[in-house]
Design a protein around this motif. Structure first.
Motif, PDB file in Angstrom:
ATOM      1  N   VAL A 135      20.296 -37.413  19.155  1.00  0.00           N
ATOM      2  CA  VAL A 135      20.793 -35.796  19.160  1.00  0.00           C
ATOM      3  C   VAL A 135      22.209 -36.051  19.572  1.00  0.00           C
ATOM      4  O   VAL A 135      22.665 -36.816  20.919  1.00  0.00           O
ATOM      5  CB  VAL A 135      19.998 -35.107  20.055  1.00  0.00           C
ATOM      6  CG1 VAL A 135      20.418 -33.554  20.273  1.00  0.00           C
ATOM      7  CG2 VAL A 135      18.411 -35.077  19.482  1.00  0.00           C
ATOM      8  N   ARG A 136      23.122 -35.213  19.181  1.00  0.00           N
ATOM      9  CA  ARG A 136      24.543 -35.219  19.391  1.00  0.00           C
ATOM     10  C   ARG A 136      24.581 -34.290  20.547  1.00  0.00           C
ATOM     11  O   ARG A 136      24.182 -33.331  20.584  1.00  0.00           O
ATOM     12  CB  ARG A 136      25.337 -34.906  18.373  1.00  0.00           C
ATOM     13  CG  ARG A 136      25.585 -36.284  17.364  1.00  0.00           C
ATOM     14  CD  ARG A 136      26.439 -35.914  16.148  1.00  0.00           C
ATOM     15  NE  ARG A 136      26.030 -34.991  15.265  1.00  0.00           N
ATOM     16  CZ  ARG A 136      27.021 -34.616  14.403  1.00  0.00           C
ATOM     17  NH1 ARG A 136      28.143 -34.951  14.221  1.00  0.00           N
ATOM     18  NH2 ARG A 136      26.442 -33.492  13.439  1.00  0.00           N
ATOM     19  N   LEU A 137      25.787 -34.444  21.313  1.00  0.00           N
ATOM     20  CA  LEU A 137      26.099 -33.452  22.391  1.00  0.00           C
ATOM     21  C   LEU A 137      27.372 -33.074  22.047  1.00  0.00           C
ATOM     22  O   LEU A 137      28.639 -33.644  22.107  1.00  0.00           O
ATOM     23  CB  LEU A 137      25.871 -34.097  23.714  1.00  0.00           C
ATOM     24  CG  LEU A 137      24.486 -34.681  24.196  1.00  0.00           C
ATOM     25  CD1 LEU A 137      24.551 -35.615  25.439  1.00  0.00           C
ATOM     26  CD2 LEU A 137      23.352 -33.653  24.109  1.00  0.00           C
ATOM     27  N   ALA A 138      27.690 -31.609  22.639  1.00  0.00           N
ATOM     28  CA  ALA A 138      29.029 -31.203  22.503  1.00  0.00           C
ATOM     29  C   ALA A 138      29.408 -30.349  23.901  1.00  0.00           C
ATOM     30  O   ALA A 138      28.583 -29.979  24.469  1.00  0.00           O
ATOM     31  CB  ALA A 138      29.141 -30.084  21.299  1.00  0.00           C
ATOM     32  N   SER A 166      21.323 -24.365  28.766  1.00  0.00           N
ATOM     33  CA  SER A 166      21.564 -23.889  30.263  1.00  0.00           C
ATOM     34  C   SER A 166      21.330 -24.866  31.065  1.00  0.00           C
ATOM     35  O   SER A 166      20.617 -25.664  30.858  1.00  0.00           O
ATOM     36  CB  SER A 166      20.805 -22.404  30.460  1.00  0.00           C
ATOM     37  OG  SER A 166      19.475 -22.804  30.689  1.00  0.00           O
ATOM     38  N   VAL A 167      21.846 -24.565  32.340  1.00  0.00           N
ATOM     39  CA  VAL A 167      21.596 -25.648  33.423  1.00  0.00           C
ATOM     40  C   VAL A 167      20.061 -25.904  33.563  1.00  0.00           C
ATOM     41  O   VAL A 167      19.642 -26.715  33.681  1.00  0.00           O
ATOM     42  CB  VAL A 167      22.512 -25.005  34.780  1.00  0.00           C
ATOM     43  CG1 VAL A 167      22.141 -25.966  35.866  1.00  0.00           C
ATOM     44  CG2 VAL A 167      23.677 -25.089  34.540  1.00  0.00           C
ATOM     45  N   ASP A 192      20.355 -36.083  13.799  1.00  0.00           N
ATOM     46  CA  ASP A 192      21.683 -36.062  14.023  1.00  0.00           C
ATOM     47  C   ASP A 192      22.460 -34.736  13.553  1.00  0.00           C
ATOM     48  O   ASP A 192      23.497 -34.596  13.649  1.00  0.00           O
ATOM     49  CB  ASP A 192      22.407 -37.262  12.950  1.00  0.00           C
ATOM     50  CG  ASP A 192      22.128 -37.004  11.630  1.00  0.00           C
ATOM     51  OD1 ASP A 192      21.202 -36.279  11.184  1.00  0.00           O
ATOM     52  OD2 ASP A 192      22.636 -37.592  10.660  1.00  0.00           O
ATOM     53  N   ARG A 193      21.553 -33.843  12.991  1.00  0.00           N
ATOM     54  CA  ARG A 193      22.100 -32.565  12.646  1.00  0.00           C
ATOM     55  C   ARG A 193      22.060 -31.548  13.832  1.00  0.00           C
ATOM     56  O   ARG A 193      22.699 -30.419  13.737  1.00  0.00           O
ATOM     57  CB  ARG A 193      21.459 -31.899  11.486  1.00  0.00           C
ATOM     58  CG  ARG A 193      21.342 -32.686  10.259  1.00  0.00           C
ATOM     59  CD  ARG A 193      22.447 -33.041   9.569  1.00  0.00           C
ATOM     60  NE  ARG A 193      22.649 -33.714   8.645  1.00  0.00           N
ATOM     61  CZ  ARG A 193      22.904 -33.459   7.170  1.00  0.00           C
ATOM     62  NH1 ARG A 193      22.517 -32.181   6.988  1.00  0.00           N
ATOM     63  NH2 ARG A 193      22.612 -34.242   6.098  1.00  0.00           N
ATOM     64  N   LEU A 194      21.127 -31.916  14.937  1.00  0.00           N
ATOM     65  CA  LEU A 194      21.214 -31.206  16.278  1.00  0.00           C
ATOM     66  C   LEU A 194      22.293 -31.549  17.083  1.00  0.00           C
ATOM     67  O   LEU A 194      22.298 -32.673  17.449  1.00  0.00           O
ATOM     68  CB  LEU A 194      19.985 -31.231  16.784  1.00  0.00           C
ATOM     69  CG  LEU A 194      19.557 -30.519  18.175  1.00  0.00           C
ATOM     70  CD1 LEU A 194      19.897 -29.122  17.700  1.00  0.00           C
ATOM     71  CD2 LEU A 194      18.313 -30.896  18.663  1.00  0.00           C
ATOM     72  N   VAL A 195      23.094 -30.619  17.490  1.00  0.00           N
ATOM     73  CA  VAL A 195      24.226 -30.659  18.427  1.00  0.00           C
ATOM     74  C   VAL A 195      23.987 -29.696  19.566  1.00  0.00           C
ATOM     75  O   VAL A 195      24.149 -28.529  19.375  1.00  0.00           O
ATOM     76  CB  VAL A 195      25.543 -30.472  17.804  1.00  0.00           C
ATOM     77  CG1 VAL A 195      26.678 -30.777  18.760  1.00  0.00           C
ATOM     78  CG2 VAL A 195      25.615 -31.398  16.679  1.00  0.00           C
ATOM     79  N   LEU A 196      23.520 -30.218  20.735  1.00  0.00           N
ATOM     80  CA  LEU A 196      23.107 -29.528  21.791  1.00  0.00           C
ATOM     81  C   LEU A 196      24.549 -29.074  22.435  1.00  0.00           C
ATOM     82  O   LEU A 196      25.305 -30.085  22.981  1.00  0.00           O
ATOM     83  CB  LEU A 196      22.597 -29.978  22.675  1.00  0.00           C
ATOM     84  CG  LEU A 196      20.962 -30.312  22.155  1.00  0.00           C
ATOM     85  CD1 LEU A 196      19.921 -31.069  23.217  1.00  0.00           C
ATOM     86  CD2 LEU A 196      20.272 -29.206  21.680  1.00  0.00           C
ATOM     87  N   GLU A 197      24.967 -27.796  22.655  1.00  0.00           N
ATOM     88  CA  GLU A 197      26.295 -27.242  23.439  1.00  0.00           C
ATOM     89  C   GLU A 197      26.040 -27.164  24.929  1.00  0.00           C
ATOM     90  O   GLU A 197      25.187 -26.327  25.279  1.00  0.00           O
ATOM     91  CB  GLU A 197      26.776 -26.186  22.709  1.00  0.00           C
ATOM     92  CG  GLU A 197      27.173 -26.507  21.235  1.00  0.00           C
ATOM     93  CD  GLU A 197      28.145 -25.327  20.554  1.00  0.00           C
ATOM     94  OE1 GLU A 197      28.241 -24.306  21.450  1.00  0.00           O
ATOM     95  OE2 GLU A 197      28.198 -25.444  19.410  1.00  0.00           O
ATOM     96  N   LEU A 198      26.810 -27.995  25.712  1.00  0.00           N
ATOM     97  CA  LEU A 198      26.575 -27.741  27.267  1.00  0.00           C
ATOM     98  C   LEU A 198      27.928 -27.565  27.850  1.00  0.00           C
ATOM     99  O   LEU A 198      29.086 -28.126  27.514  1.00  0.00           O
ATOM    100  CB  LEU A 198      26.066 -28.910  27.937  1.00  0.00           C
ATOM    101  CG  LEU A 198      24.724 -29.657  27.156  1.00  0.00           C
ATOM    102  CD1 LEU A 198      25.169 -30.682  26.300  1.00  0.00           C
ATOM    103  CD2 LEU A 198      23.705 -30.172  28.386  1.00  0.00           C
ATOM    104  N   THR A 199      27.982 -26.593  28.825  1.00  0.00           N
ATOM    105  CA  THR A 199      29.212 -26.590  29.646  1.00  0.00           C
ATOM    106  C   THR A 199      29.497 -27.520  30.631  1.00  0.00           C
ATOM    107  O   THR A 199      28.490 -28.248  31.049  1.00  0.00           O
ATOM    108  CB  THR A 199      29.189 -25.066  30.329  1.00  0.00           C
ATOM    109  OG1 THR A 199      27.971 -25.246  31.225  1.00  0.00           O
ATOM    110  CG2 THR A 199      28.761 -23.907  29.503  1.00  0.00           C
TER     111      THR A 199
END
Length: 767
Positions: free
Chosen positions: A651-654, A597-598, A622-629
């Motif tokens: 860490v990857r970002l989506a 979240s924000v 590299d298995r963690l993908v943080l999903e952001l709006t």
């Protein structure tokens, strides 16, 4: 001024006892003179001894003061002048005493050397008095004081002239030129000293000491009054009246020795008016007795005095007018500050409540409650200075939108309100406000969203219920999303109250461990293989059962509890993913994509929480993908720094819900994303393209553009919200390889996900 250095008890005793000894000595000498005058032993020349003898007592008192006290430069300069003046004066009168014994029994006239020394001594002492600073603070005060002192000088001088100098000068047997000059100097210096010390407000030189020194010159008045009394009057002046001078001097030294330097109360306020009364008394005396040229002096002095008083009164009136205007301006400013906000200039809460209460007494009254959405994020990401500038711009936009139709105010923080004029439609004003806020505001060109509650109270109804209804409507508008307005209606409190109660229970639920993490698989569209999961939080309420996220996530966001809740989801999902990797091998879980979240991005400990969760569970970065709006990413430099640190950690970002924001394409150039997720709104109905509707064609165009853009930038793509096989097939034909949705797999508890992964492993082994 007393020295700050410590002194022993003997030194203190010297400071206070020694000067008083010389006061006693001066009094004793004067009393001896009085005794001699009464008994008359010896020749008349003895009368001339008491004046120089008293001078010795005064001089010793000053020397004792200067040896016993550490004086500041101004005070030391003053007493040096007094010491010099008294020394020269005493020498002059010693010469007169020697001459008196040489001419006895005839009384001598004062010789010229003695008169010169006495005159120089008086001038030196009075020069010391004149050099004492008055303590004025400005040119205006100095001008007023100069006129006041001139008035006092002329008025008191007129009185002394009428009853002292004039009779002495016009006496038939007259005084010598030397005596007349000395008495004249004594008169002038006495007047100057009185008018000087009357306006000293305090300082290093003790005020009482200055008064006593100035009073010494007035012994000349006594001498003048005795001028017509013959030889006995001369002996009285020499043996008693004139030695009193040294009592004043010794007492002044004593007063200085015990002075604390504290300020004194000013007492010269009425002196000009007393001087005017003295001039009037002199004029009345002349009218009664009638005199020659001396009367002309009094008349001229009285006319001058009257003119000076008139000028002084004009200055006083002018000053009073200025002070009155300043006071009125200050009162107006205080009234404005009491009823207006210091930052924006709008009215404040007190003014709003007063105006609304007054309106309710006369008519139906409508108010708008305006609350900015996510204003705290602006303060946290851009700083409070930018936040203040935005509030000022919001106030200007609100005033422009309301115009003459109401009174806009700032209640507190980012909360504003509007009291509408009679006959104004609240919905119309609310739309104008939201339209005005839709424009970029402040020099930073920020977009502002606001939630507006509208409520109307009937005539005679209470103030607090009306404001409470507007508050309820405003919170209802917030629940509908950003940039909305809602008018209050009966029964609206219930859902708002329920929302507030949910917020109150969140803290308890966190402490009680009532939250669970469910997992929705991320599936390879061609093979159906699970390559990752998206953790989703659920609330297992003890009474209500499983509470859907839509009911408690907004409350968690609003209360700030989304931060500890997000921390729990992150740690638990990392632990579970690491366990699945250990049990089923590295190919079973390529992506773990929790939502962020924000508020989490603005939490200064967020990066440390991510690092700790990975370290404690052993999950590869590299298995963690943080999903952001998109709305979370577009939040200023602090969020950018956080995302950059996460990216550098591996860490990857989506980018979630891609395509719904205004800056989706330009965002990809600055945001270090590795995955973009096509929003569900572009997947719904995508299989209906054969119908040729404009909506279907638009969805097809967006989906195709996103996959082409991702391919050009080397990004993975995930299609969200797949509800049937036709949608999955259509997306595959467009080039999408990964999907997520109820058709592929629903969110499930960790135990069910473990069974699903185990079954897939068994199938793979059997194949």
């Amino acid at each position: 001024m007393v020295s700050s250095a410590p002194a022993d008890s003997s030194q203190v005793a010297t400071d206070t006892r020694t000067p008083i000894r010389y006061v006693v000595a001066a009094v004793t000498i004067t009393l001896l003179g009085a005794l001699w005058f009464v008994t008359r032993p010896g020749p008349d020349a003895v009368a001339y001894v008491f004046m120089p003898a008293g001078g010795v007592a005064g001089i010793l008192a000053i020397l004792s003061l200067m040896r016993g006290r550490s004086l500041d430069p101004v005070t030391k300069r003053f007493w040096r002048h007094i010491l010099a003046g008294m020394s020269v004066l005493s020498v002059g009168y010693l010469i007169l005493a020697v001459v008196a014994f040489g001419t006895s029994p005839r009384l001598p006239d004062i010789p010229l050397p003695a008169a010169a020394l006495a005159g120089i001594g008086m001038l030196t002492a009075m020069w010391g008095v004149m050099r004492v600073p008055l303590g004025n603070t400005g040119p205006g005060a100095r001008r007023r004081q100069l006129i006041d002192r001139t008035i006092a000088f002329v008025g008191v001088g007129t009185l002394l002239w009428t009853f002292g100098l004039a009779p002495m000068i016009t006496a038939s047997d007259g005084w010598s030129a030397q005596s007349t000059a000395l008495i004249g100097i004594s008169f002038l210096l006495g007047l100057g000293g009185i008018t000087k010390v009357s306006y000293i407000d305090g300082g290093p030189v003790d005020r009482s000491a200055i008064r006593l020194i100035a009073a010494t010159a007035l012994t000349g008045v006594g001498v003048a009054l005795l001028s017509l009394g013959g030889d006995d009057s001369v002996l009285l002046a020499q043996s008693i009246v004139m030695p009193v001078t040294h009592i004043f001097v010794a007492t002044a030294a004593y007063r200085q020795s015990i002075s604390t330097g504290a300020p004194t109360r000013r007492s010269g306020t009425f002196l000009p008016y007393l001087a005017l009364a003295a001039a009037d008394a002199s004029l009345l005396s002349l009218l009664w007795h009638g005199r020659g040229w001396t009367a002309s002096v009094v008349v001229v002095a009285t006319v001058l005095l009257t003119a000076l008083v008139a000028v002084r009164q004009m200055m006083a009136l002018r000053e009073n007018g200025r002070l009155l205007r300043a006071q009125r301006a200050s009162e107006d400013r205080l009234r404005h500050e009491a009823t207006h906000d210091g930052l924006t200039g709008l009215g404040n809460r007190g003014l709003f409540r007063t105006r609304v209460a007054g309106a309710l007494e006369q008519r139906d009254t409508t108010v708008l409650l305006v609350d900015l959405d996510d204003f705290k994020t602006v303060n946290d990401s851009l700083g409070h200075d930018v936040g203040d500038q935005l509030l000022i711009a919001v106030a200007g936009a609100l005033s422009a939108a309301v115009g003459p139709d109401g009174l806009p105010v700032r209640l507190a923080g980012d909360e504003f309100a509007v009291l509408l004029c009679p006959g104004t439609d609240g919905e119309t004003v609310a739309r104008r406000v939201l339209d005005e806020f839709a424009k970029p505001l402040s020099e930073h060109r920020l977009l502002v969203h606001a939630s507006i509650g509208i409520a109307t109270g009937g005539a005679g109804e209470g103030l607090d219920p009306l404001l409470r209804h507007a508050d309820v409507a405003m919170y209802a508008a917030k629940q509908r999303g950003k940039g909305n307005w809602v008018r209050y209606h009966d029964g609206m409190e219930q859902p708002v109250l329920a929302h507030a109660q949910i917020g109150g229970e969140l803290r308890r639920a966190l402490d009680a461990g009532e939250f669970r993490v469910h997992y929705q698989p991320l599936v390879e569209l061609a093979t159906g293989r699970i390559i990752g999961v998206e953790p989703l939080v659920r609330w297992q309420h003890p009474d209500r059962g499983l509470v859907p996220p839509g009911e408690f996530i907004p409350a968690a966001e609003g209360t700030g509890l989304i931060v500890p809740l997000g921390r729990f989801v992150l740690r638990e999902s990392c632990r579970q993913a690491a366990a699945w990797l250990a049990e089923f091998g590295p190919d079973c879980m390529q992506k773990l994509g929790p939502n962020v979240s924000v508020r989490q991005l603005h939490d200064p400990d967020f990066v440390a929480d991510v690092r700790a969760a990975l370290a404690d569970t052993g999950l590869p970065h590299d298995r963690l993908v943080l999903e952001l709006t998109e709305s979370a990413v577009l939040r200023g430099p602090q969020v950018s720094r956080t995302l950059r640190e996460l990216h550098e950690m591996g860490v990857r970002l989506a980018l979630d819900d891609f395509g719904t924001g205004e800056s989706s394409l330009s965002l990809l150039r600055s945001f270090p994303a590795s995955i973009i997720k096509l929003d569900k709104s572009f997947v719904d109905g995508i299989e209906l393209d054969e119908m040729g509707t404009p909506e279907a064609e638009a969805r097809q165009a967006v989906a195709r553009a996103v996959i082409q853009l991702a391919g050009a930038l080397g990004l993975d793509t995930v299609a969200e919200g797949i509800e049937n096989q036709e949608q999955a097939d259509r997306l595959r034909s467009l080039g999408y390889t990964l999907g997520q949705g109820y058709h592929l797999a629903r969110p499930m508890p960790a135990e069910a996900m473990t069974r699903l992964l185990a079954g897939r492993v068994e199938l793979a082994a059997a194949a």
